[in-house]
Design a protein around this motif. Structure first.
Motif, mmCIF file in Angstrom:
data_model
loop_
_atom_site.group_PDB
_atom_site.id
_atom_site.type_symbol
_atom_site.label_atom_id
_atom_site.label_comp_id
_atom_site.label_asym_id
_atom_site.label_seq_id
_atom_site.Cartn_x
_atom_site.Cartn_y
_atom_site.Cartn_z
ATOM 1 N N PRO A 109 9.713 -2.757 -1.472
ATOM 2 C CA PRO A 109 9.136 -2.463 -0.144
ATOM 3 C C PRO A 109 9.161 -0.977 0.196
ATOM 4 C CG PRO A 109 10.561 -4.388 -0.028
ATOM 5 C CD PRO A 109 10.786 -3.780 -1.377
ATOM 6 N N ILE A 110 10.251 -0.290 -0.155
ATOM 7 C CA ILE A 110 10.369 1.143 0.132
ATOM 8 C C ILE A 110 9.380 1.933 -0.718
ATOM 9 C CG2 ILE A 110 11.945 3.124 0.039
ATOM 10 C CD1 ILE A 110 14.249 1.143 0.514
ATOM 11 N N ILE A 111 9.222 1.552 -1.988
ATOM 12 C CA ILE A 111 8.289 2.241 -2.886
ATOM 13 C C ILE A 111 6.854 2.079 -2.399
ATOM 14 C CG2 ILE A 111 7.305 2.201 -5.226
ATOM 15 C CD1 ILE A 111 10.128 1.490 -6.233
ATOM 16 N N LEU A 112 6.483 0.873 -2.012
ATOM 17 C CA LEU A 112 5.119 0.627 -1.529
ATOM 18 C C LEU A 112 4.847 1.419 -0.255
ATOM 19 C CD1 LEU A 112 4.842 -3.220 -2.186
ATOM 20 C CD2 LEU A 112 3.632 -1.398 -3.391
ATOM 21 N N ASN A 113 5.856 1.526 0.593
ATOM 22 C CA ASN A 113 5.694 2.314 1.813
ATOM 23 C C ASN A 113 5.467 3.784 1.473
ATOM 24 O OD1 ASN A 113 5.962 2.530 4.853
ATOM 25 N ND2 ASN A 113 7.597 3.920 4.209
ATOM 26 N N ASP A 114 6.197 4.282 0.488
ATOM 27 C CA ASP A 114 6.033 5.667 0.062
ATOM 28 C C ASP A 114 4.661 5.903 -0.560
ATOM 29 O OD1 ASP A 114 6.487 8.051 -1.998
ATOM 30 O OD2 ASP A 114 8.096 8.172 -0.517
ATOM 31 N N MET A 115 4.094 4.863 -1.180
ATOM 32 C CA MET A 115 2.766 4.973 -1.782
ATOM 33 C C MET A 115 1.654 4.905 -0.740
ATOM 34 S SD MET A 115 3.266 2.632 -5.218
ATOM 35 C CE MET A 115 1.530 2.754 -5.688
ATOM 36 N N GLY A 116 2.017 4.604 0.507
ATOM 37 C CA GLY A 116 1.033 4.604 1.578
ATOM 38 C C GLY A 116 0.451 3.259 1.930
ATOM 39 N N PHE A 117 1.077 2.180 1.460
ATOM 40 C CA PHE A 117 0.591 0.836 1.788
ATOM 41 C C PHE A 117 1.190 0.401 3.120
ATOM 42 C CE2 PHE A 117 -0.061 0.995 -2.777
ATOM 43 C CZ PHE A 117 -1.322 0.440 -2.900
ATOM 44 N N THR A 118 0.330 0.250 4.099
ATOM 45 C CA THR A 118 0.818 -0.126 5.434
ATOM 46 C C THR A 118 1.170 -1.605 5.510
ATOM 47 O OG1 THR A 118 -1.482 -0.420 6.130
ATOM 48 C CG2 THR A 118 -0.445 1.707 6.587
ATOM 49 N N PHE A 153 3.973 -6.293 2.862
ATOM 50 C CA PHE A 153 4.179 -7.664 2.415
ATOM 51 C C PHE A 153 3.038 -8.129 1.515
ATOM 52 C CE2 PHE A 153 3.368 -12.242 3.025
ATOM 53 C CZ PHE A 153 4.504 -12.738 2.401
ATOM 54 N N LEU A 154 1.797 -7.815 1.889
ATOM 55 C CA LEU A 154 0.648 -8.243 1.097
ATOM 56 C C LEU A 154 0.648 -7.571 -0.279
ATOM 57 C CD1 LEU A 154 -2.193 -8.322 3.787
ATOM 58 C CD2 LEU A 154 -0.916 -10.253 2.810
ATOM 59 N N ALA A 155 0.931 -6.272 -0.314
ATOM 60 C CA ALA A 155 0.998 -5.568 -1.599
ATOM 61 C C ALA A 155 2.150 -6.096 -2.445
ATOM 62 C CB ALA A 155 1.156 -4.068 -1.358
ATOM 63 N N ASP A 156 3.283 -6.357 -1.788
ATOM 64 C CA ASP A 156 4.450 -6.914 -2.469
ATOM 65 C C ASP A 156 4.113 -8.287 -3.057
ATOM 66 O OD1 ASP A 156 6.983 -7.771 -3.239
ATOM 67 O OD2 ASP A 156 7.967 -6.853 -1.529
ATOM 68 N N LEU A 157 3.484 -9.118 -2.261
ATOM 69 C CA LEU A 157 3.121 -10.463 -2.715
ATOM 70 C C LEU A 157 2.118 -10.401 -3.860
ATOM 71 C CD1 LEU A 157 3.730 -13.428 -2.029
ATOM 72 C CD2 LEU A 157 1.711 -13.408 -0.537
ATOM 73 N N PHE A 158 1.189 -9.458 -3.795
ATOM 74 C CA PHE A 158 0.189 -9.293 -4.841
ATOM 75 C C PHE A 158 0.861 -8.929 -6.166
ATOM 76 C CE2 PHE A 158 -3.226 -6.746 -6.940
ATOM 77 C CZ PHE A 158 -4.153 -7.781 -7.069
ATOM 78 N N LEU A 159 1.806 -7.997 -6.132
ATOM 79 C CA LEU A 159 2.535 -7.626 -7.347
ATOM 80 C C LEU A 159 3.415 -8.775 -7.836
ATOM 81 C CD1 LEU A 159 3.504 -3.944 -6.493
ATOM 82 C CD2 LEU A 159 1.868 -4.704 -8.211
ATOM 83 N N ASN A 160 3.994 -9.524 -6.900
ATOM 84 C CA ASN A 160 4.785 -10.689 -7.291
ATOM 85 C C ASN A 160 3.935 -11.709 -8.038
ATOM 86 O OD1 ASN A 160 7.307 -9.946 -6.321
ATOM 87 N ND2 ASN A 160 6.874 -10.681 -4.263
ATOM 88 N N LEU A 161 2.672 -11.837 -7.627
ATOM 89 C CA LEU A 161 1.749 -12.744 -8.321
ATOM 90 C C LEU A 161 1.597 -12.330 -9.778
ATOM 91 C CD1 LEU A 161 -0.344 -15.048 -8.300
ATOM 92 C CD2 LEU A 161 -2.047 -13.371 -7.552
#
Length: 461
Positions: free
Chosen positions: A274-283, A286-294
């Protein structure tokens, strides 16, 4: 031993319900480890502001279970070669269940750190003992698939923690307590189901308890199942020192280093995803996290096929190379091109998930029965040094140097893993674990007896 090899053939037995049951019971550590890693990353986003945690404390708590894994796999893996697999296999989840429940009541980060150390200690023992027990029961034809499937369950546990954490987060500021205590539920279920698990026949044979081994094989594998009983020299070297003999040190070094180089970036990145995705600019984290989890799930499932399709050595070298390139691309594009960075992240996630199947297959195949628990425990411990260091340092590194530099550091680790694999990775795919412990079959084996009267007779494959 009287000089005549007795056999219970077990390596080529057909897959039966017991094999599936022992596999399912071994899933417990992998699901719980994946769940524990995933849930602490989410819980820390709520816990840190409440307890005013510094990056140092975030790193300590995030890596605490991994530090415990290091100690537990080393201590309990070696202990399982002395007292047996079954006792530790059962006791681990009693400890995990109790410690998981106690997390609900903590108000001090130091106590949380200690409880997660304890959870990691028991999980580490279960990684060493569980995969060893399964490997010693599994037929050769299905061993790779069954051991690799454990990693699929790890990923399911990780993804499940993301979903649970997302919904519990809405319940209020104290929801992190419910997140942490939720890990007690699967642990308690595993504890109940493991009651009555039999001892490993291979371990019993290594201790000269042949009749007990015969009874277990007859009851659980089948009346016609057999296993080779090796003729072992009186000068046999067993225990921790045997891992570093002239004939075994390279396998020990490869097992620990390949494992460490793979899990260091894996655990660090996905603990703080979650912290990495936030640093990458993903607002929408959860959706980006879930997508990578897929893609984690798809990768682990695809990895089952890759494990059967490719050699252990080839799969290891090629996946390390792809991971190195994809993480390098992510490192240099995470701010300049969000789309390219996400594509690289997807490739990295998919290949890492597929390759991580190796960590639950390769270690058990590297060592003979007499030192398998010690060997698996040792390489798991080495790997956890790496994963704990990476997880501890990542939030500190990101705070001091930024995401790009931190990712480049982990890219270097993957490059080292590639080089080590090219130099040392052995091929173990078709190895019989029973025959691997037979000094009559393998002159590279630490228990090999030169000039044995049975050497010329050979052993039926």
């Amino acid at each position: 031993m009287n000089g005549q090899a007795q056999t219970f053939k077990m390596d080529d037995a057909p897959l039966n319900k017991f094999h599936l049951k022992i596999t399912a019971l071994t899933f417990g550590a992998n699901f719980s480890d994946g769940y524990a890693l995933g849930i602490i990353g989410i819980a820390l986003t709520l816990l840190s502001p409440q307890m005013h945690l510094s990056p140092l404390w975030e790193g300590l708590i995030g890596s605490s279970a991994l530090i415990g894994l290091f100690v537990g796999s080393l201590v309990l893996g070696g202990l399982s070669d002395r007292i047996g697999r079954q006792k530790i296999f059962l006791a681990n989840f009693l400890v995990i269940t109790i410690a998981s429940v106690l997390q609900f009541f903590i108000n001090d980060p130091a106590i949380l750190f200690m409880l997660r150390l304890l959870i990691g200690f028991a999980l580490g023992g279960d990684f060493a003992v569980g995969s060893t027990l399964l490997a010693e029961f599994a037929p050769r034809k299905y061993r790779g698939f069954l051991l690799a499937f454990l990693n699929v369950v790890w990923t399911v546990g990780y993804v499940a923690s993301t979903l649970v954490g997302y919904y519990l987060e809405k319940t209020g500021p104290e929801s992190w307590r419910w997140m942490l205590v939720s890990s007690a539920i699967p642990a308690f279920i595993v504890l109940l189901l493991r009651i009555g698990t039999p001892e490993s026949p291979g371990w019993l044979i290594s201790k000269g308890r042949l009749e007990e081994a015969r009874q277990i094989v007859k009851k659980y594998i089948g009346a016609n199942a057999e296993i080779n009983i090796p003729a072992i020299s009186a000068e046999t070297s067993v225990g921790f020192k045997a891992l570093f003999t002239k004939k075994m040190w390279r396998r020990t070094a490869f097992g620990g280093l390949f494992y460490a180089c793979q899990v260091l970036p894996y655990y660090a990145i996905y603990t703080f995803l979650p912290i990495i995705l936030n640093d990458m600019g993903f607002t929408e984290n959860f959706l980006a996290d879930l997508f990578l989890n897929l893609f984690l799930l798809i990768g682990t499932a695809a990895g089952l096929w890759f494990m059967e399709k490719f050699t252990r050595r080839g799969f290891t070298i090629n996946t390390f190379a792809i991971l190195t390139i994809s993480l390098l691309v992510l490192s240099v594009t995470h701010h300049s091109s969000q789309m390219l960075a996400m594509i690289a992240f997807i490739v990295f996630t998919f290949v890492m998930a597929a390759a991580s199947n190796l960590t639950l297959v390769y270690p058990a195949e590297l060592f003979p029965t007499e030192i398998r628990g010690t060997g698996v425990g040792a390489v798991t411990a080495i790997s956890r040094i790496g994963s704990a260091i990476g997880t501890f340092l990542l939030p500190i590194s990101m705070d001091s140097f930024g995401l790009g530099s931190s990712m480049i550091g982990m890219t270097v680790v993957l490059l080292i893993g590639t080089i080590i694999s090219v130099a040392w990775a052995p091929e173990t795919k078709s190895l019989s674990l029973t025959e691997a412990s037979d000094p009559l079959n393998d002159a590279s084996h630490p228990l090999y007896v030169e000039g044995s009267p049975l050497k010329e007779e050979g052993v039926k494959k």
